[in-house]
Design a protein around this motif. Structure first.
Motif, PDB file in Angstrom:
ATOM      1  N   ARG A 108      39.682  38.173  28.704  1.00  0.00           N
ATOM      2  CA  ARG A 108      38.964  37.132  30.126  1.00  0.00           C
ATOM      3  C   ARG A 108      37.738  36.673  30.404  1.00  0.00           C
ATOM      4  O   ARG A 108      37.207  36.023  30.947  1.00  0.00           O
ATOM      5  CB  ARG A 108      40.352  37.542  30.839  1.00  0.00           C
ATOM      6  CG  ARG A 108      40.389  36.288  32.047  1.00  0.00           C
ATOM      7  CD  ARG A 108      41.438  36.844  33.219  1.00  0.00           C
ATOM      8  NE  ARG A 108      40.991  35.993  34.229  1.00  0.00           N
ATOM      9  CZ  ARG A 108      41.986  34.110  34.986  1.00  0.00           C
ATOM     10  NH1 ARG A 108      42.684  34.544  34.016  1.00  0.00           N
ATOM     11  NH2 ARG A 108      41.414  34.219  35.659  1.00  0.00           N
ATOM     12  N   THR A 112      35.246  33.922  30.884  1.00  0.00           N
ATOM     13  CA  THR A 112      34.924  33.709  31.938  1.00  0.00           C
ATOM     14  C   THR A 112      33.403  33.408  32.591  1.00  0.00           C
ATOM     15  O   THR A 112      32.487  32.842  33.422  1.00  0.00           O
ATOM     16  CB  THR A 112      35.314  34.997  33.595  1.00  0.00           C
ATOM     17  OG1 THR A 112      37.129  34.693  33.670  1.00  0.00           O
ATOM     18  CG2 THR A 112      34.712  35.035  34.393  1.00  0.00           C
ATOM     19  N   THR A 140      45.584  32.570  27.665  1.00  0.00           N
ATOM     20  CA  THR A 140      44.037  33.284  28.196  1.00  0.00           C
ATOM     21  C   THR A 140      43.136  32.686  28.378  1.00  0.00           C
ATOM     22  O   THR A 140      42.168  32.784  29.591  1.00  0.00           O
ATOM     23  CB  THR A 140      43.698  34.652  27.985  1.00  0.00           C
ATOM     24  OG1 THR A 140      44.897  36.027  27.941  1.00  0.00           O
ATOM     25  CG2 THR A 140      42.381  35.052  28.197  1.00  0.00           C
ATOM     26  N   VAL A 144      41.267  30.280  32.424  1.00  0.00           N
ATOM     27  CA  VAL A 144      40.001  30.531  32.943  1.00  0.00           C
ATOM     28  C   VAL A 144      39.440  29.276  33.381  1.00  0.00           C
ATOM     29  O   VAL A 144      39.404  28.088  32.232  1.00  0.00           O
ATOM     30  CB  VAL A 144      38.954  31.086  31.681  1.00  0.00           C
ATOM     31  CG1 VAL A 144      37.104  30.645  32.184  1.00  0.00           C
ATOM     32  CG2 VAL A 144      39.329  32.223  31.122  1.00  0.00           C
TER      33      VAL A 144
END
Length: 306
Positions: A108, A112, A140, A144
């Protein structure tokens, strides 16, 4: 020696005097040729991003290699070496790393950091269609915001994995040529982590089949957890069939607890995990290219009530 080092060496003695003892001066023409080669290579890399009509091509999506994560420090070192092999094969491709758990950077966090900057293709460093590939990784990525992603297929099954498994067995002592009697006494246990997913089990069985065809001996899949048979059970079953030269092929992407556990059950030789073998780097890029070339999934249409 670079041109700058050459200049420093030349300035360290009087003009016209002998060079320092042990110094080695490159031919200036050779240094100039090396410099021009570097400039040409860099210019070619920049031109590859420009189309014929002069417009700049969009940057390729980043390749995010998704590793599971392990408490064994050798696992992280192995994955980093594999990433370097991928970068050597395709220097202009941005390659990043993200872990599902246990190690940093976590997936993650890696995604990001890319959000709003470029798209990403997630290549699972996993060997079958287990829970992580079907659920964890896509969920996951979807969580985002501001990032377009695609999830590539897992690495297995694929002939490049079979190439790597065979190479690791040969490194461990497997003979590529053997007599008929030795072949009749030989077999391989394909040791993997295990999964409750039927798709993952099917993928492992397919790899075992491909490896058996490559080696010319029986290959039985076995598991460290979540599935049967275990490695000891597979060894016993093969021995009961008269196969007493039993090798264990380590169907793990990197060293770790399960790989070590399975290696300890080997009655004869045990191969190292797949690791950073050159064929693995080629396979990672193959899965990336497949995902990039695949058509975009059609957006779901909202249902309009009658």
């Amino acid at each position: 020696m670079t041109a700058s080092n050459l200049a420093r060496d030349e300035s360290s003695h009087r003009p016209g005097g002998p060079p320092p003892r042990g110094a080695h001066l490159e031919d200036p023409l050779d240094s100039t040729a090396q410099l021009m080669n570097r400039i040409t290579s860099q210019l070619g890399s920049q031109l590859s991003l420009v189309s014929l009509n002069g417009t700049r091509r969009p940057a390729p999506p980043a390749l995010v290699l998704v590793a599971h994560g392990s408490r064994d420090p050798r696992a992280l070192a192995t994955v980093r070496t594999l990433i370097e092999r991928v970068r050597e094969l395709r220097p202009q491709l941005p390659v990043r790393l993200g872990h599902i758990e246990l190690n940093e950077p976590l997936l993650r966090d890696t995604l990001t950091s890319l959000a709003g900057r470029q798209d990403a293709v997630l290549v699972p460093l996993l060997l079958g269609r287990g829970y992580h590939v079907r659920r964890d990784i896509p969920e996951t990525a979807a969580a985002v915001p501001g990032l377009r992603t695609r999830v590539a297929a897992p690495l297995g099954p694929h002939p490049l994995l079979v190439e790597t498994l065979r190479a690791r067995l040969v490194e461990a002592g497997w003979r590529t040529r053997m007599s008929d009697s030795a072949r009749r006494a030989s077999a391989v246990v394909l040791a993997s982590a295990g999964s409750r997913s039927p798709e993952s089990a099917a993928d492992t069985r397919r790899t075992a089949q491909l490896l058996a065809e490559r080696l010319g001996v029986p290959v039985v899949p076995a598991y460290a957890s979540a599935a049967t048979p275990t490695v000891p059970a597979a060894v016993r079953a093969l021995a009961a069939r008269g196969r007493h030269r039993i090798a264990v092929a380590s169907y793990f992407t990197a060293p770790g607890r399960f790989a070590t556990q399975c290696a300890e059950e080997a009655p004869w030789i045990c191969a190292e995990p797949l690791g950073d073998h050159p064929a693995m780097a080629r396979l990672v890029l193959h899965r990336y290219d497949q995902a990039v070339a695949a058509p975009e999934p059609a957006p779901e249409r909202a249902l309009i009530p009658a």
